[in-house]
Motif scaffolding. Structure first.
Motif, PDB file in Angstrom:
ATOM      1  N   LEU A   1       0.832  -1.202   0.000  1.00  0.00           N
ATOM      2  CA  LEU A   1       0.000   0.000   0.000  1.00  0.00           C
ATOM      3  C   LEU A   1       0.867   1.252   0.000  1.00  0.00           C
ATOM      4  O   LEU A   1       0.624   2.196  -0.762  1.00  0.00           O
ATOM      5  N   MET A   2       1.900   1.259   0.822  1.00  0.00           N
ATOM      6  CA  MET A   2       2.799   2.416   0.881  1.00  0.00           C
ATOM      7  C   MET A   2       3.724   2.469  -0.339  1.00  0.00           C
ATOM      8  O   MET A   2       4.165   3.540  -0.745  1.00  0.00           O
ATOM      9  N   PHE A   3       4.009   1.308  -0.923  1.00  0.00           N
ATOM     10  CA  PHE A   3       4.787   1.274  -2.165  1.00  0.00           C
ATOM     11  C   PHE A   3       4.012   1.973  -3.279  1.00  0.00           C
ATOM     12  O   PHE A   3       4.563   2.793  -4.031  1.00  0.00           O
ATOM     13  N   LEU A   4       2.715   1.691  -3.367  1.00  0.00           N
ATOM     14  CA  LEU A   4       1.859   2.356  -4.349  1.00  0.00           C
ATOM     15  C   LEU A   4       1.787   3.858  -4.084  1.00  0.00           C
ATOM     16  O   LEU A   4       1.784   4.662  -5.018  1.00  0.00           O
ATOM     17  N   ALA A   5       1.719   4.217  -2.795  1.00  0.00           N
ATOM     18  CA  ALA A   5       1.680   5.645  -2.446  1.00  0.00           C
ATOM     19  C   ALA A   5       2.939   6.345  -2.937  1.00  0.00           C
ATOM     20  O   ALA A   5       2.877   7.475  -3.453  1.00  0.00           O
ATOM     21  N   GLY A   6       4.080   5.692  -2.796  1.00  0.00           N
ATOM     22  CA  GLY A   6       5.333   6.262  -3.289  1.00  0.00           C
ATOM     23  C   GLY A   6       5.340   6.403  -4.801  1.00  0.00           C
ATOM     24  O   GLY A   6       5.791   7.413  -5.338  1.00  0.00           O
ATOM     25  N   LEU A   7       4.814   5.385  -5.489  1.00  0.00           N
ATOM     26  CA  LEU A   7       4.745   5.435  -6.949  1.00  0.00           C
ATOM     27  C   LEU A   7       3.888   6.598  -7.436  1.00  0.00           C
ATOM     28  O   LEU A   7       4.162   7.187  -8.486  1.00  0.00           O
ATOM     29  N   GLU A   8       2.849   6.926  -6.670  1.00  0.00           N
ATOM     30  CA  GLU A   8       1.919   7.967  -7.089  1.00  0.00           C
ATOM     31  C   GLU A   8       2.282   9.349  -6.551  1.00  0.00           C
ATOM     32  O   GLU A   8       1.583  10.326  -6.815  1.00  0.00           O
ATOM     33  N   THR A   9       3.360   9.431  -5.788  1.00  0.00           N
ATOM     34  CA  THR A   9       3.773  10.708  -5.198  1.00  0.00           C
ATOM     35  C   THR A   9       4.599  11.524  -6.177  1.00  0.00           C
ATOM     36  O   THR A   9       5.515  11.002  -6.821  1.00  0.00           O
ATOM     37  N   ASN A  10       4.250  12.789  -6.280  1.00  0.00           N
ATOM     38  CA  ASN A  10       5.027  13.724  -7.095  1.00  0.00           C
ATOM     39  C   ASN A  10       6.176  14.247  -6.248  1.00  0.00           C
ATOM     40  O   ASN A  10       5.960  14.961  -5.268  1.00  0.00           O
TER      41      ASN A  10
ATOM     42  N   LEU B   1      20.780   7.835  -2.127  1.00  0.00           N
ATOM     43  CA  LEU B   1      21.832   7.458  -3.081  1.00  0.00           C
ATOM     44  C   LEU B   1      21.414   6.251  -3.922  1.00  0.00           C
ATOM     45  O   LEU B   1      21.591   6.229  -5.142  1.00  0.00           O
ATOM     46  N   ALA B   2      20.829   5.246  -3.264  1.00  0.00           N
ATOM     47  CA  ALA B   2      20.383   4.050  -3.985  1.00  0.00           C
ATOM     48  C   ALA B   2      19.270   4.386  -4.971  1.00  0.00           C
ATOM     49  O   ALA B   2      19.226   3.847  -6.087  1.00  0.00           O
ATOM     50  N   SER B   3      18.382   5.283  -4.564  1.00  0.00           N
ATOM     51  CA  SER B   3      17.264   5.667  -5.425  1.00  0.00           C
ATOM     52  C   SER B   3      17.747   6.368  -6.690  1.00  0.00           C
ATOM     53  O   SER B   3      17.175   6.201  -7.773  1.00  0.00           O
TER      54      SER B   3
ATOM     55  N   GLY C   1      10.359  -4.511  -9.179  1.00  0.00           N
ATOM     56  CA  GLY C   1       9.783  -3.543  -8.247  1.00  0.00           C
ATOM     57  C   GLY C   1       9.609  -4.111  -6.853  1.00  0.00           C
ATOM     58  O   GLY C   1       9.904  -3.451  -5.857  1.00  0.00           O
ATOM     59  N   LEU C   2       9.143  -5.363  -6.781  1.00  0.00           N
ATOM     60  CA  LEU C   2       8.944  -6.001  -5.477  1.00  0.00           C
ATOM     61  C   LEU C   2      10.278  -6.259  -4.785  1.00  0.00           C
ATOM     62  O   LEU C   2      10.386  -6.140  -3.553  1.00  0.00           O
ATOM     63  N   ILE C   3      11.297  -6.612  -5.555  1.00  0.00           N
ATOM     64  CA  ILE C   3      12.630  -6.806  -4.971  1.00  0.00           C
ATOM     65  C   ILE C   3      13.122  -5.512  -4.346  1.00  0.00           C
ATOM     66  O   ILE C   3      13.627  -5.488  -3.212  1.00  0.00           O
ATOM     67  N   VAL C   4      12.966  -4.411  -5.068  1.00  0.00           N
ATOM     68  CA  VAL C   4      13.381  -3.105  -4.549  1.00  0.00           C
ATOM     69  C   VAL C   4      12.567  -2.735  -3.313  1.00  0.00           C
ATOM     70  O   VAL C   4      13.112  -2.320  -2.285  1.00  0.00           O
ATOM     71  N   ALA C   5      11.248  -2.912  -3.397  1.00  0.00           N
ATOM     72  CA  ALA C   5      10.361  -2.517  -2.294  1.00  0.00           C
ATOM     73  C   ALA C   5      10.675  -3.278  -1.017  1.00  0.00           C
ATOM     74  O   ALA C   5      10.860  -2.684   0.058  1.00  0.00           O
ATOM     75  N   PHE C   6      10.756  -4.592  -1.116  1.00  0.00           N
ATOM     76  CA  PHE C   6      10.986  -5.400   0.089  1.00  0.00           C
ATOM     77  C   PHE C   6      12.416  -5.273   0.598  1.00  0.00           C
ATOM     78  O   PHE C   6      12.661  -5.394   1.802  1.00  0.00           O
ATOM     79  N   SER C   7      13.356  -5.013  -0.289  1.00  0.00           N
ATOM     80  CA  SER C   7      14.738  -4.764   0.144  1.00  0.00           C
ATOM     81  C   SER C   7      14.820  -3.455   0.932  1.00  0.00           C
ATOM     82  O   SER C   7      15.481  -3.381   1.970  1.00  0.00           O
ATOM     83  N   PHE C   8      14.133  -2.425   0.426  1.00  0.00           N
ATOM     84  CA  PHE C   8      14.086  -1.151   1.136  1.00  0.00           C
ATOM     85  C   PHE C   8      13.404  -1.311   2.495  1.00  0.00           C
ATOM     86  O   PHE C   8      13.813  -0.713   3.486  1.00  0.00           O
TER      87      PHE C   8
ATOM     88  N   PHE D   1       9.629   4.982   0.029  1.00  0.00           N
ATOM     89  CA  PHE D   1      10.759   5.554  -0.705  1.00  0.00           C
ATOM     90  C   PHE D   1      11.137   4.703  -1.914  1.00  0.00           C
ATOM     91  O   PHE D   1      11.627   5.233  -2.916  1.00  0.00           O
ATOM     92  N   ALA D   2      10.900   3.401  -1.839  1.00  0.00           N
ATOM     93  CA  ALA D   2      11.123   2.549  -3.010  1.00  0.00           C
ATOM     94  C   ALA D   2      10.183   2.962  -4.139  1.00  0.00           C
ATOM     95  O   ALA D   2      10.581   3.022  -5.313  1.00  0.00           O
ATOM     96  N   GLY D   3       8.940   3.252  -3.778  1.00  0.00           N
ATOM     97  CA  GLY D   3       7.975   3.712  -4.769  1.00  0.00           C
ATOM     98  C   GLY D   3       8.381   5.034  -5.387  1.00  0.00           C
ATOM     99  O   GLY D   3       8.268   5.222  -6.612  1.00  0.00           O
TER     100      GLY D   3
END
Length: 389
Positions: free
Chosen positions: A63-72, A190-192, A216-223, A240-242
């Motif tokens: 849910l928060m990953f999606l929020a990050g994806l949709e954040t400007n 830095l990673a982002s 995307g899931l690898i990045v999200a769960f790693s973060f 932040f991954a999003g």
């Protein structure tokens, strides 16, 4: 048996969400309430188990990953001052009012301070889903709420660590704790910027199925793992991954891949699990406590964060909406309450009542957001009409 529980959760949340929408409320409200209905509090059809708990944790992370994806990112950066003021007001007011309320019930100094800190926590995951539904997540108000919630999480965790060190004899090294928080944000930034875009692009060239989603899931769960290992909530990591992936050309494709997975399966378990924590046993003697502290919890965030938003230049309506969006304590406060119980900073006799207060703040947040913000399209039409007049 678990297959039946999965089917029941998915069916119950979707039906309850639809009923909630038909009644003019965000679907989130119905999904939380149905968890109370089918959980131990009323029907007892479902009790929280490891499978539901795991699905719930994955749900809130996505849910928060999606929020990050949709954040400007630009809007988020432009509103950092407002986010700081909202977060500050949303921390100071609950600490003060929570302390006063605890003193009325003759809590010790340490217990009173911990109660105040507990009430200063914010879980924006419920607000995120509601804002998505009513079309305000990508707005200036939505970005301010998200930024304030991130700051709130970091500040409150540090303050809780100080309280544990001072009052509970914890061997917490405050300097190390703060260093870890700083290290998290530095390395994530830095990673982002350098690693995530390269990783996603590299993975997209693989000749296997759903490479973009997997990357995307690898990045999200790693973060998320990295965040938790440094004492930051996992939801901040996936958020932040999003944001990191939203800066790449894979942003839209990632949203289209993740949203069905999240909202179609995992997120319903998160909403249901909130209701599963509710129990009405042995609480009749503390009804007054629940009512008073629910009022303190609602008022302190609403006024404190709302004033922070108003000072930042938001309108009265937007300030009240932002204040309402910061009310939910959700899973963050549930975790802190457990920590308080284990460290004896939260009296065991009041643990269930505090859980009830946390649940109440979570339940009232969606309808309050709908009340103050309304649907985005409706507000835009209203603003145009007012401008003409």
């Amino acid at each position: 048996m678990i297959a039946l529980q999965i089917a029941l959760v998915l069916l119950a949340t979707k039906v309850a969400g639809q009923i909630s929408v038909r009644l003019g409320q965000p679907s989130v409200l119905g999904k939380i309430l149905v968890g109370i209905l089918i959980g131990p509090a009323i029907l007892g059809w479902i009790n929280e188990n490891e499978v539901i708990k795991t699905f719930s944790e994955i749900g809130v992370l996505l849910l928060m990953f999606l929020a990050g994806l949709e954040t400007n990112l630009k809007t988020l950066n432009d509103n950092k001052k407002a986010a700081l003021l909202v977060a500050t007001g949303g921390i100071v007011a609950p600490i003060l009012l929570g302390y006063v309320g605890a003193q009325i019930y003759n809590f010790s100094l340490a217990e009173s301070i911990f109660i105040g800190l507990l009430l200063s926590a914010t879980s924006v995951s419920i607000s995120v889903q509601t804002l998505r539904e009513i079309g305000w997540l990508k707005s200036k108000e939505g970005s301010t709420l998200l930024g304030a919630a991130v700051l709130d999480d970091v500040i409150v965790v540090i303050l809780i660590a100080v309280a544990l060190s001072v009052f509970a004899g914890s061997d917490t090294n405050l300097a190390l704790l703060i260093t870890k928080k700083i290290l998290f944000f530095v390395l994530v930034i830095l990673a982002s910027k350098w690693l995530v875009p390269i990783f996603i692009k590299l993975f997209s060239n693989f000749k296997v199925t759903e490479t973009i989603l997997s990357a995307g899931l690898i990045v999200a769960f790693s973060f998320a793992y990295f965040a938790e290992s440094l004492g930051v909530a996992g939801i901040i990591g996936t958020f932040f991954a999003g944001i990191a992936i939203s800066q790449t050309r894979f942003k839209k494709e990632m949203e289209n891949r993740v949203e069905p997975l999240a909202n179609g399966f995992f997120v319903p378990f998160f909403f249901t699990s909130i209701g599963l924590n509710v129990t009405f046993s042995s609480i009749e003697d503390q009804i007054g406590f629940v009512i008073i502290f629910s009022f303190i919890a609602l008022l302190s965030k609403f006024v404190g964060s709302g004033l922070g938003a108003k000072v930042s230049g938001f309108s009265n309506t937007s300030s009240m909406g932002i204040g309402a969006g910061m009310i939910s304590r959700g899973e963050v406060a549930l975790i802190l309450a457990t920590m308080g119980l284990e460290s004896k900073l939260l009296p065991a006799d009041y643990y269930t009542s505090i859980i009830m207060v946390i649940i109440i703040t979570t339940i009232v947040t969606p309808p309050l957001l709908k009340l103050f913000f309304g649907l985005k399209e409706d507000r835009l039409y209203e603003n145009k009409m007012n401008a003409k007049l």
